[in-house]
Write a protein that holds these residues in place. Structure first.
Motif, PDB file in Angstrom:
ATOM      1  N   LEU A  51      44.712  -8.018 -31.099  1.00 34.66           N
ATOM      2  CA  LEU A  51      43.896  -7.465 -30.025  1.00 34.66           C
ATOM      3  C   LEU A  51      42.419  -7.677 -30.271  1.00 34.66           C
ATOM      4  N   VAL A  52      41.699  -7.819 -29.169  1.00 32.77           N
ATOM      5  CA  VAL A  52      40.263  -8.075 -29.244  1.00 32.77           C
ATOM      6  C   VAL A  52      39.556  -6.791 -29.659  1.00 32.77           C
ATOM      7  N   VAL A  53      38.673  -6.923 -30.653  1.00 28.97           N
ATOM      8  CA  VAL A  53      37.910  -5.768 -31.116  1.00 28.97           C
ATOM      9  C   VAL A  53      36.495  -5.812 -30.545  1.00 28.97           C
ATOM     10  N   GLY A  55      36.573  -1.593 -15.745  1.00 28.47           N
ATOM     11  CA  GLY A  55      36.966  -2.858 -16.356  1.00 28.47           C
ATOM     12  C   GLY A  55      36.167  -3.125 -17.626  1.00 28.47           C
ATOM     13  N   THR A  56      36.811  -3.783 -18.587  1.00 28.53           N
ATOM     14  CA  THR A  56      36.179  -3.977 -19.887  1.00 28.53           C
ATOM     15  C   THR A  56      36.075  -5.455 -20.254  1.00 28.53           C
ATOM     16  N   LEU A  57      35.194  -5.713 -21.186  1.00 28.36           N
ATOM     17  CA  LEU A  57      35.014  -7.070 -21.709  1.00 28.36           C
ATOM     18  C   LEU A  57      36.312  -7.570 -22.355  1.00 28.36           C
ATOM     19  N   ILE A 101      30.282  -8.523 -11.538  1.00 24.82           N
ATOM     20  CA  ILE A 101      31.746  -8.542 -11.571  1.00 24.82           C
ATOM     21  C   ILE A 101      32.281  -7.543 -10.553  1.00 24.82           C
ATOM     22  N   GLY A 102      33.167  -8.010  -9.713  1.00 24.95           N
ATOM     23  CA  GLY A 102      33.858  -7.099  -8.783  1.00 24.95           C
ATOM     24  C   GLY A 102      32.888  -6.189  -8.063  1.00 24.95           C
ATOM     25  N   ASP A 103      33.199  -4.915  -8.054  1.00 28.73           N
ATOM     26  CA  ASP A 103      32.391  -3.928  -7.358  1.00 28.73           C
ATOM     27  C   ASP A 103      32.068  -2.782  -8.314  1.00 28.73           C
ATOM     28  N   ALA A 157      37.628 -15.392 -13.623  1.00 24.59           N
ATOM     29  CA  ALA A 157      36.848 -14.282 -14.176  1.00 24.59           C
ATOM     30  C   ALA A 157      35.480 -14.769 -14.638  1.00 24.59           C
ATOM     31  N   ASP A 158      34.531 -13.853 -14.681  1.00 26.01           N
ATOM     32  CA  ASP A 158      33.153 -14.208 -15.026  1.00 26.01           C
ATOM     33  C   ASP A 158      32.904 -14.304 -16.531  1.00 26.01           C
ATOM     34  N   TYR A 159      33.383 -13.305 -17.268  1.00 26.40           N
ATOM     35  CA  TYR A 159      33.048 -13.256 -18.698  1.00 26.40           C
ATOM     36  C   TYR A 159      33.374 -14.532 -19.473  1.00 26.40           C
ATOM     37  N   SER A 207      38.283 -12.090  -2.682  1.00 31.35           N
ATOM     38  CA  SER A 207      38.442 -11.313  -3.912  1.00 31.35           C
ATOM     39  C   SER A 207      37.113 -11.052  -4.601  1.00 31.35           C
ATOM     40  N   ARG A 208      36.155 -11.888  -4.334  1.00 29.61           N
ATOM     41  CA  ARG A 208      34.816 -11.809  -4.929  1.00 29.61           C
ATOM     42  C   ARG A 208      34.809 -12.142  -6.423  1.00 29.61           C
ATOM     43  N   TYR A 209      35.890 -12.670  -6.926  1.00 32.39           N
ATOM     44  CA  TYR A 209      35.858 -13.302  -8.237  1.00 32.39           C
ATOM     45  C   TYR A 209      35.013 -14.576  -8.099  1.00 32.39           C
ATOM     46  N   ALA A 210      34.960 -15.377  -9.166  1.00 28.89           N
ATOM     47  CA  ALA A 210      34.160 -16.598  -9.097  1.00 28.89           C
ATOM     48  C   ALA A 210      34.998 -17.752  -8.555  1.00 28.89           C
ATOM     49  N   LYS A 244      52.401  -3.426 -23.874  1.00 29.06           N
ATOM     50  CA  LYS A 244      51.169  -4.075 -23.420  1.00 29.06           C
ATOM     51  C   LYS A 244      50.003  -3.135 -23.663  1.00 29.06           C
ATOM     52  N   LEU A 245      48.835  -3.751 -23.897  1.00 29.55           N
ATOM     53  CA  LEU A 245      47.631  -2.941 -24.039  1.00 29.55           C
ATOM     54  C   LEU A 245      47.091  -2.588 -22.661  1.00 29.55           C
ATOM     55  N   LEU A 246      46.487  -1.427 -22.583  1.00 25.26           N
ATOM     56  CA  LEU A 246      45.824  -1.009 -21.346  1.00 25.26           C
ATOM     57  C   LEU A 246      44.363  -0.740 -21.683  1.00 25.26           C
ATOM     58  N   ALA A 247      43.478  -1.514 -21.075  1.00 22.99           N
ATOM     59  CA  ALA A 247      42.042  -1.287 -21.294  1.00 22.99           C
ATOM     60  C   ALA A 247      41.519  -0.562 -20.056  1.00 22.99           C
ATOM     61  N   GLY A 248      40.759  -1.267 -19.209  1.00 22.35           N
ATOM     62  CA  GLY A 248      40.270  -0.615 -17.998  1.00 22.35           C
ATOM     63  C   GLY A 248      41.336  -0.520 -16.913  1.00 22.35           C
ATOM     64  N   GLY A 249      42.369  -1.314 -17.080  1.00 20.47           N
ATOM     65  CA  GLY A 249      43.471  -1.263 -16.116  1.00 20.47           C
ATOM     66  C   GLY A 249      43.187  -1.958 -14.802  1.00 20.47           C
ATOM     67  N   GLN A 250      42.041  -2.598 -14.672  1.00 21.71           N
ATOM     68  CA  GLN A 250      41.675  -3.146 -13.362  1.00 21.71           C
ATOM     69  C   GLN A 250      42.437  -4.435 -13.031  1.00 21.71           C
ATOM     70  N   THR A 251      43.079  -4.984 -14.016  1.00 24.82           N
ATOM     71  CA  THR A 251      43.993  -6.095 -13.760  1.00 24.82           C
ATOM     72  C   THR A 251      45.430  -5.629 -13.989  1.00 24.82           C
ATOM     73  N   MET A 252      45.600  -4.908 -15.085  1.00 28.58           N
ATOM     74  CA  MET A 252      46.942  -4.483 -15.474  1.00 28.58           C
ATOM     75  C   MET A 252      47.602  -3.619 -14.389  1.00 28.58           C
ATOM     76  N   LEU A 253      46.886  -2.629 -13.903  1.00 24.99           N
ATOM     77  CA  LEU A 253      47.529  -1.692 -12.967  1.00 24.99           C
ATOM     78  C   LEU A 253      47.845  -2.317 -11.606  1.00 24.99           C
ATOM     79  N   THR A 261      32.629  -1.082 -20.893  1.00 23.17           N
ATOM     80  CA  THR A 261      32.858  -1.435 -19.486  1.00 23.17           C
ATOM     81  C   THR A 261      31.774  -2.385 -18.988  1.00 23.17           C
ATOM     82  N   HIS A 262      32.091  -3.050 -17.898  1.00 18.47           N
ATOM     83  CA  HIS A 262      31.126  -3.965 -17.283  1.00 18.47           C
ATOM     84  C   HIS A 262      29.855  -3.206 -16.915  1.00 18.47           C
ATOM     85  N   ALA A 263      30.008  -1.996 -16.409  1.00 17.97           N
ATOM     86  CA  ALA A 263      28.829  -1.219 -16.014  1.00 17.97           C
ATOM     87  C   ALA A 263      27.982  -0.884 -17.233  1.00 17.97           C
TER      88      ALA A 263
HETATM   89  C1  LIG Z   1      38.799  -5.470  -6.916  1.00 24.03           C
HETATM   90  C2  LIG Z   1      38.598  -6.184  -8.205  1.00 24.03           C
HETATM   91  C3  LIG Z   1      37.612  -7.150  -8.270  1.00 24.03           C
HETATM   92  C4  LIG Z   1      37.394  -7.830  -9.458  1.00 24.03           C
HETATM   93  N1  LIG Z   1      36.415  -8.765  -9.469  1.00 24.03           N
HETATM   94  C5  LIG Z   1      36.199  -9.447 -10.608  1.00 24.03           C
HETATM   95  C6  LIG Z   1      35.167 -10.419 -10.697  1.00 24.03           C
HETATM   96  O1  LIG Z   1      34.432 -10.655  -9.734  1.00 24.03           O
HETATM   97  N2  LIG Z   1      34.998 -11.076 -11.861  1.00 24.03           N
HETATM   98  C7  LIG Z   1      35.794 -10.817 -12.944  1.00 24.03           C
HETATM   99  O2  LIG Z   1      35.583 -11.427 -13.960  1.00 24.03           O
HETATM  100  N3  LIG Z   1      36.744  -9.906 -12.903  1.00 24.03           N
HETATM  101  C8  LIG Z   1      36.971  -9.206 -11.770  1.00 24.03           C
HETATM  102  N4  LIG Z   1      37.958  -8.253 -11.751  1.00 24.03           N
HETATM  103  C9  LIG Z   1      38.745  -8.031 -12.955  1.00 24.03           C
HETATM  104  C10 LIG Z   1      38.095  -6.977 -13.817  1.00 24.03           C
HETATM  105  O3  LIG Z   1      36.914  -7.462 -14.373  1.00 24.03           O
HETATM  106  C11 LIG Z   1      39.028  -6.499 -14.888  1.00 24.03           C
HETATM  107  O4  LIG Z   1      38.434  -5.401 -15.395  1.00 24.03           O
HETATM  108  C12 LIG Z   1      39.330  -7.427 -16.036  1.00 24.03           C
HETATM  109  O5  LIG Z   1      39.816  -8.655 -15.648  1.00 24.03           O
HETATM  110  C13 LIG Z   1      40.354  -6.803 -16.952  1.00 24.03           C
HETATM  111  O6  LIG Z   1      39.773  -5.845 -17.696  1.00 24.03           O
HETATM  112  P1  LIG Z   1      40.403  -4.439 -17.893  1.00 24.03           P
HETATM  113  O7  LIG Z   1      39.593  -3.749 -18.914  1.00 24.03           O
HETATM  114  O8  LIG Z   1      40.528  -3.773 -16.630  1.00 24.03           O
HETATM  115  O9  LIG Z   1      41.801  -4.809 -18.549  1.00 24.03           O
HETATM  116  P2  LIG Z   1      43.271  -4.384 -18.249  1.00 24.03           P
HETATM  117  O10 LIG Z   1      43.575  -4.588 -16.822  1.00 24.03           O
HETATM  118  O11 LIG Z   1      43.529  -3.065 -18.806  1.00 24.03           O
HETATM  119  O12 LIG Z   1      44.022  -5.454 -19.125  1.00 24.03           O
HETATM  120  C14 LIG Z   1      44.048  -6.822 -18.770  1.00 24.03           C
HETATM  121  C15 LIG Z   1      44.887  -7.598 -19.771  1.00 24.03           C
HETATM  122  O13 LIG Z   1      44.217  -7.678 -21.010  1.00 24.03           O
HETATM  123  C16 LIG Z   1      44.988  -7.105 -22.056  1.00 24.03           C
HETATM  124  N5  LIG Z   1      44.028  -6.421 -22.932  1.00 24.03           N
HETATM  125  C17 LIG Z   1      43.200  -5.426 -22.566  1.00 24.03           C
HETATM  126  N6  LIG Z   1      42.388  -5.124 -23.589  1.00 24.03           N
HETATM  127  C18 LIG Z   1      42.711  -5.927 -24.606  1.00 24.03           C
HETATM  128  C19 LIG Z   1      42.213  -6.084 -25.931  1.00 24.03           C
HETATM  129  N7  LIG Z   1      41.212  -5.343 -26.408  1.00 24.03           N
HETATM  130  N8  LIG Z   1      42.785  -7.016 -26.714  1.00 24.03           N
HETATM  131  C20 LIG Z   1      43.788  -7.796 -26.251  1.00 24.03           C
HETATM  132  N9  LIG Z   1      44.299  -7.689 -25.011  1.00 24.03           N
HETATM  133  C21 LIG Z   1      43.758  -6.760 -24.203  1.00 24.03           C
HETATM  134  C22 LIG Z   1      45.945  -6.191 -21.364  1.00 24.03           C
HETATM  135  O14 LIG Z   1      47.106  -6.012 -22.104  1.00 24.03           O
HETATM  136  C23 LIG Z   1      46.200  -6.950 -20.072  1.00 24.03           C
HETATM  137  O15 LIG Z   1      47.142  -7.952 -20.275  1.00 24.03           O
HETATM  138  C24 LIG Z   1      38.189  -7.551 -10.586  1.00 24.03           C
HETATM  139  C25 LIG Z   1      39.180  -6.584 -10.519  1.00 24.03           C
HETATM  140  C26 LIG Z   1      39.390  -5.899  -9.337  1.00 24.03           C
HETATM  141  C27 LIG Z   1      40.441  -4.858  -9.275  1.00 24.03           C
END
Ligand SMILES: Cc1cc2nc3c(=O)[nH]c(=O)nc-3n(C[C@H](O)[C@H](O)[C@H](O)COP(=O)(O)OP(=O)(O)OC[C@H]3O[C@@H](n4cnc5c(N)ncnc54)[C@H](O)[C@@H]3O)c2cc1C
Ligand code: FES
Ligand code: FES
Lengths: 265, 155, 786
Positions: free
Chosen positions: A159-161, A107-109, A98-100, A120-122, A181-184, A26-35, A74-76
């Motif tokens: 993978l998304v570029v 977290g990344t686009l 997005i989130g906090d 999710a917002d994006y 959760s503060r998602y949408a 699996k790919l790991l980007a920001g990890g905010q969902t994955m981890l 990143t979102h920031a």
């Molecule tokens: C407390 C909290 C609150 C949040 N609130 C919101 C919110 O309000 N709105 C919102 O939209 N999101 C929210 N999120 C989610 C956040 O925006 C995540 O960052 C986002 O959903 C996933 O991005 P990531 O970079 O962290 O990806 P990761 O967690 O690293 O990866 C997510 C998934 O995408 C895959 N992936 C990653 N990068 C690529 C790529 N380049 N190409 C193909 N696949 C890829 C991974 O394999 C994985 O399956 C929240 C998360 C947390 C923890």
């Protein structure tokens, strides 16, 4: 968390190869969902391929009448980016909501849209602004990208570029957030472009979608009262303890109006 | 096992870790920096917030491996030369803590806020704290403390 | 104002360690050779356990042992007891089915403890826990409290799932009053189930020492002595003098850390089983959601009888209380003695009757959560009084005023057993009305309406009873423990003071306030006083901290110990100054011979006591006194909270635009800390009314099992709180204090719901979710348009 192997390739090709090498990688980007998912033992990747070492995936640039955002931005960074803020302020604002702050710092686009969380917002921006998703294999139009609940058009090994957002004449995003959760619960991106009006909606349904009836009404009259006669059907919308389908349907209307008002400035 | 190297509170450390080691586990268990807390498993409470390369992040939602090569500042590294950081001092002065469990993450998050926005409004402070949950204080005095720290740091 | 004595807003001395990351919570402690426990928990709500196969788990890497209920049973481990026996209205004791630390044959809620895996690392323990195979035979769950009596039976001991059917008050008098009533207001209420969510998850380390045959338990406990007592006397049958319980820094409790839980029990037992290897367990938040004792969860029907002028004649209340799957340590007392006894509120209602049926359900055990019973009582009274005002078209503030107990009625015997020693309710109401600007409310409402918003105002004139007492009385009502507190005040030879208290601080700031108190009493500089708490190895005895009892009871014990110090000091001083003991006066740290300028400082007296070369005959050396204090009565803090809200009818969002709290806590030791307690309490009360709710689905799965679905109040949910105080000092404790820890949580829900329902013109239950509010706001607008 289950055990896994960790890789940090420094080129897109190496990442693609590593991804192809193992079915359960699996790919790991920001990890905010994955981890969080892995911590709860809901995902069990054999290998994690950390994309943070690949410079070309990160950053924002202008390309003709579009803004191109790298998948690992990143979102920031999007929220603070001068190009985004001046060309598509609605996108900067969306990213800033997005989130906090700590989630936005990691977290990344790319991760967000690849994950295709219904809340999710994006996705609202991708659909609402009519963006194009560039992968290591092809380009995918917004309308074809989000396929269903947590489901995208991405194929295994793809993978998304970057994402290319055309600059609209006016746009705004209005979000009604989930109390916990503060998602949408509902998020609406409204954009007026040379080609017409687009209304991208997230949160309400299993996957982000366009509200064509609103688009048509707004194309004739880009004003909140243009939406007055439109009643959004609750059929097929999400419902849970925090918001029934009917309430979500209603909120789509309210948020769309708010977005139109904001877009008119 | 992977070897990770980072600078934590100004000190360079290199350790072997299981890839699944989270940054917060690395800090607490390997470096014995127990000021960074764990309050949830869904990345929402903010008890674990630290600065990574100057930005606030949740150490529970980051692998130690992802911090390889980074500068990490934890609550233990905030005071300099025996002197409290103005944010720490303000939390004490304005009773911004009760049980103290959320406090390290709260303080680090607030430090990052002021880096970005040295003069935040009350509303901006409350919004910034979206990712930091406190069960004791009702946030009232936390907001006060941050307002005062902002003042102190500007003057 | 004094700078460190009673009444001073002294900055907290405990803060330094917390703001620098040097706090020491249980999970920060690691013992040499420590093993890690992971619990296998029931994934379904109600099932027979036909078999548990641990073979695969035992073979997994790093696993040291896997234990099930059978192992505990073979070792004679007992059931986790409920410490308060409630006698029902037929004279029968409550039904007390066993609560085994690891289940025997049946699981009764999602999260129930099926087995424990102990391994060398936490990851190994968790990996292996997934390998334990459990053969379940599904049974019907009992989830809905209102229907609990008809559901599948959870315990053989409790037909109809009924734990007790209990009553308080004179039913005949109430019925007679209702016959006379000119008006009756009726109300159905749900008091929603909450999950306490102290930010520090529970944790424990059990450590057996083979050499001394003794135990040390590190636990996130609000009352280490009580935990020791329960484990030793009831569950593990250990000699109490061989067990030390340490509750170091504890990251919030709110009730949830009072109880003896399965986890610390099992870790302690397992450590002995494993030859003294320490066994550590730290809850993941998801485990906290499932297995910390939850709070509230009542369904109530209430009726208030009034005469034509709005004088209250009688109140009758019928409540079903959810006790969860098993009885937690004090579960039975919460919806009975801590609830029904408070139903008179601040009012001189002549007759009150309350019937409570406590039910078992397939949900997590329910016990005291901040306020414990008293928020539920206040919610019933203050909601029905508000609705009565609406029914009678009277001003809600004036209806309250009309029915307040008058100052000359104290001590006031309520119709529900309590005797209020003192109170003065009108000035508190007046101050709150003044602060909120009640007179101009109509104008603010009109302004809101002009912006398309609905504005509402709501009151809550609450009363609480703190510092449960006296022991003899609570004992006669079924309590299994005494509710005194102890204190030891020890002078060191150099004049500094160590104070040992049985109260436990997990956010309340005792290290500061208790030092202020001792400084004032003994005239010793604040800096030279240290407060020691949370370790049965150091503290004589203690009952811990809950029910806002620390200062009223624990503080009073400290005063008594200080008095003993002074008494002894006088003898030593008299000897040194060659005066009669009767002529010695003590003031500001000086023993003086009355009418002379002869004086000795308390430091010198302390030194003399330890170096007794020139010393009175028959007086023991040393200056170290212990005292126990058993209160004569509860204390009765009371106050008025007023909330003002604005509702957005388009979305149903409720914005709290103003909040005023005026409380009478009696004498206040440290106003800064007291205000902090009020803020925190309000936030939890607002959480209950607006955001929080534990929801189980029909199959008994906890839907709100994480912060993704359980809405914790965040900073942007609040406005600033404005806090005021009035003071009527408690008459029966030496400090005149009443307690402040729970007031906010008690007052806030009713105030907020009264405000929201005022805005909506409709009665709704908590939590006032946005969708619920939206539906009613739309209905109101629609009705107005028609
Ligand atoms: C407390 C909290 C609150 C949040 N609130 C919101 C919110 O309000 N709105 C919102 O939209 N999101 C929210 N999120 C989610 C956040 O925006 C995540 O960052 C986002 O959903 C996933 O991005 P990531 O970079 O962290 O990806 P990761 O967690 O690293 O990866 C997510 C998934 O995408 C895959 N992936 C990653 N990068 C690529 C790529 N380049 N190409 C193909 N696949 C890829 C991974 O394999 C994985 O399956 C929240 C998360 C947390 C923890
Ligand atoms: S521990 Fe809760 S967000 Fe990191
Ligand atoms: S001070 Fe206890 S959680 Fe914030």
């Amino acid at each position: 968390m289950y055990a896994f192997n960790y890789h940090r390739p420094n080129s897109l090709d190496a990442a693609a190869q590593a991804l192809a090498a193992n079915e359960d990688a699996k790919l790991l980007a920001g990890g905010q969902t994955m981890l969080p998912t892995m911590k709860q033992r809901l995902a069990m990747p054999s290998d994690l391929i950390d994309l943070s070492g690949i410079a070309e995936l990160r950053g924002v640039c202008e390309d003709g009448d579009a803004v191109v955002v790298g998948a690992m931005t990143t979102h920031a960074e999007v929220a603070a980016n001068e190009i985004v803020r001046s060309k598509i302020p609605a996108l900067a604002k969306l990213a800033d909501g997005i989130g906090d702050p700590q989630v936005r710092n990691r977290g990344t686009l790319g991760g967000s849209i690849a994950n295709a969380d219904p809340a999710a917002d994006y996705p609202a921006a991708v659909v609402g602004l009519g963006a194009t998703v560039k992968t290591n294999k092809r380009e995918i139009a917004a309308d074809d990208f989000f396929v269903g609940l947590f489901e995208t058009a991405l194929e295994p090994g793809e993978l998304v570029v970057s994402v290319r957002f055309p600059v609209p004449e006016a746009a705004a995003y209005a979000k009604f957030d989930h109390p916990a959760s503060r998602y949408a619960i509902v998020g609406v991106m409204v954009a007026r472009t040379g080609g017409g009006v687009r209304v991208g909606i997230t949160g309400a349904a299993p996957s982000a979608f366009r509200q064509t009836e609103m688009e048509q009404a707004l194309a004739g009259n880009f004003a909140p009262d243009a939406l007055d006669g439109i009643s959004v059907s609750a059929d097929g919308l999400n419902g849970d303890i925090h918001a029934s389908a009917e309430y979500r349907a209603h909120l789509v209307g309210v948020m769309a109006k708010r977005a139109v008002i904001a877009a008119r400035g | 096992m992977l070897t990770v190297t980072m600078t934590v509170n100004g000190q360079k450390v290199a350790k072997d870790v299981d890839p699944r080691t989270l940054l917060v586990q690395f800090l607490r268990e390997q470096l014995n920096l127990t000021g960074t807390h764990v309050g949830c498993d869904t990345s929402q409470c903010g008890a674990c917030v630290v600065l990574v390369d100057g930005k606030s992040m949740k150490a529970c939602t980051m692998l130690a491996a992802q911090a390889d090569g980074c500068e990490v500042t934890t609550i233990e590294g905030l005071a300099k030369n025996g002197e409290l950081h103005p944010m720490q001092a303000a939390f004490k002065e304005h009773h911004g803590l009760q049980c103290g469990f959320c406090t390290p993450g709260m303080i680090i998050s607030a430090v990052d806020l002021l880096q970005q926005n040295p003069d935040p409004s009350e509303h901006e402070i409350r919004e910034w704290l979206e990712g930091n949950i406190c069960r004791c204080t009702g946030y009232h005095n936390i907001v006060k403390a941050i307002q005062h720290a902002a003042q102190d740091m500007r003057s | 104002m004094p700078d460190s004595g009673i009444g001073a807003a002294v900055k907290r001395r405990e803060d330094f360690r917390f703001i620098t990351g040097r706090g020491r919570y249980v999970d920060d402690i690691n013992r040499p050779g420590q093993l890690y426990a992971s619990f296998v928990r029931a994934p379904i709500a109600h099932a027979n356990v036909r078999g548990i196969d641990t073979a695969e788990a035992e073979k997994a890497p790093g696993v040291v042992a896997v234990f099930t209920g059978e192992d505990l049973e073979a070792d004679g481990v007992g059931s986790l007891p409920c410490g308060w026996v409630v006698t029902d209205k037929h004279g029968e004791p409550h039904k007390a089915p066993p609560h085994w630390p690891l289940v025997r044959g049946k699981v009764r809620y999602v999260g129930d403890h099926v087995a424990v895996v102990i391994a060398e690392t936490l990851a190994q323990a968790r990996d292996a826990a997934e390998l334990v195979e459990v053969d379940y035979e599904d049974l019907d769950p009992v989830v809905d409290l209102a229907q609990a009596g008809e559901g599948a039976q959870l315990h053989d001991e409790a037909p109809g799932n009924l734990c007790y059917d209990w009553e308080l008050g004179d039913k005949a008098a109430v019925d007679a009053a209702f016959e006379q009533a000119a008006h009756v207001t009726k109300l159905d209420l749900v008091n929603n189930r909450l999950i306490p969510n102290a930010m520090e998850p529970r944790a424990a380390i059990g450590e057996y020492d083979v050499g001394s045959d003794s135990y040390t338990i590190y636990s996130t406990s609000q009352n280490p002595h009580l935990l020791r007592l329960i484990l030793c006397a009831f569950v593990l049958n250990l000699p109490e003098h061989k067990v030390r319980v340490v509750a170091p820094d504890v990251g919030g409790g709110f009730g949830s850390k009072i109880y003896a839980y399965a986890e610390e029990t099992v870790c302690t037992w397992a450590s002995k089983k494993l030859n003294g290897k320490p066994v550590k367990w730290t809850a993941e938040r998801s485990e906290s959601f499932l297995s910390d004792a939850h709070g509230r969860d009542h369904v109530t029907h209430a009726e208030l009888a009034m005469d034509a002028e709005g004088k209250f004649l009688a109140l009758k209340v019928d409540t079903k209380a959810n006790l969860g799957a098993y009885l937690s340590s004090f579960a039975t007392a919460v919806p009975t003695y801590l609830y029904a006894t408070l139903l008179a509120g601040q009012y001189a209602t002549p007759a009150v009757h309350c019937n409570v049926r406590g039910y078992f359900t397939s949900t997590a055990p329910v016990d005291a959560y901040r306020g414990a019973g008293r928020p539920e009582a206040t919610y019933v009274i203050e909601r029905i009084v508000e609705v009565a005002a609406r029914d009678m078209k009277m001003d809600p503030a004036e209806l309250r005023r009309k029915n307040f107990i008058q100052p000359d009625q104290f001590p006031y015997q309520t119709p529900v057993a309590l005797v209020y020693d003192i109170g003065d309710y009108e000035p508190t109401l007046d101050k709150a009305l003044e602060m909120i600007g009640y007179r101009d409310f109509a104008q603010r409402r009109a302004e809101s309406e002009a912006r398309g918003k609905l504005r509402g105002i709501g009151f809550s004139a609450y009363i609480e009873a703190c510092g449960i007492a006296p022991s003899a009385v609570v004992g006669s009502l079924g309590a299994g423990v005494g509710l005194w507190e102890s204190a030891q005040v020890r002078f060191n030879p150099t004049g500094s003071v160590s104070v040992f208290t049985g109260a436990h601080s997990h956010g309340q700031g005792h290290e500061t306030t208790f030092a202020q108190l001792v400084s004032e009493k003994l005239g010793v500089p604040y800096e030279q006083i240290d407060i020691v708490h949370g370790d049965t190895g150091q503290i004589p005895m203690g009952m811990g901290t809950y029910g806002s009892r620390s200062l009223a009871v624990g503080g009073s014990a400290i005063v008594k110990a200080c008095d003993k110090i002074v008494e002894k000091g006088k003898k030593i001083a008299a000897h040194l100054m060659e005066a009669s003991v009767d002529d010695i006066e003590f003031d500001g740290g000086q023993f003086k011979v009355a009418g002379t300028d002869k004086a000795k400082g308390i430091g010198e007296i302390a030194f003399t006591a330890y170096v007794p070369h020139n010393y009175p005959e028959g007086v023991e050396p040393g200056l170290d006194e212990t005292a126990f204090y058993d209160p004569l009565n509860f204390t009765y803090p009371a106050g008025v909270h007023i909330a003002e809200v604005e509702v957005d009818p388009d979305t149903g969002e409720t914005k709290i635009v103003d909040w005023v709290a005026v409380d009478d806590f009696g004498k206040v030791l440290n106003p800064m800390i007291v205000e902090g307690q009020v803020h925190g309490g309000i936030a939890q009360g607002v959480g209950q009314a607006l955001l929080e709710s534990a929801v189980y689905d029909d199959s008994g799965q906890l839907v709100t099992g994480s912060y993704m679905d359980y809405t914790m109040p965040r900073a942007d949910d609040f406005c600033e709180f404005r806090v005021g105080m009035t003071v009527s000092e408690c008459t029966h404790n030496p400090l005149g204090v009443k307690g402040c820890g729970e007031a906010g949580a008690i007052a806030a829900p009713a105030a907020l719901m009264n405000a929201i329902t005022d805005a909506l013109g409709a009665e709704i239950d908590m939590p006032a979710t946005r969708e619920k509010v939206w539906r009613h706001a739309q209905a109101k607008l629609k009705a107005a348009a028609e």
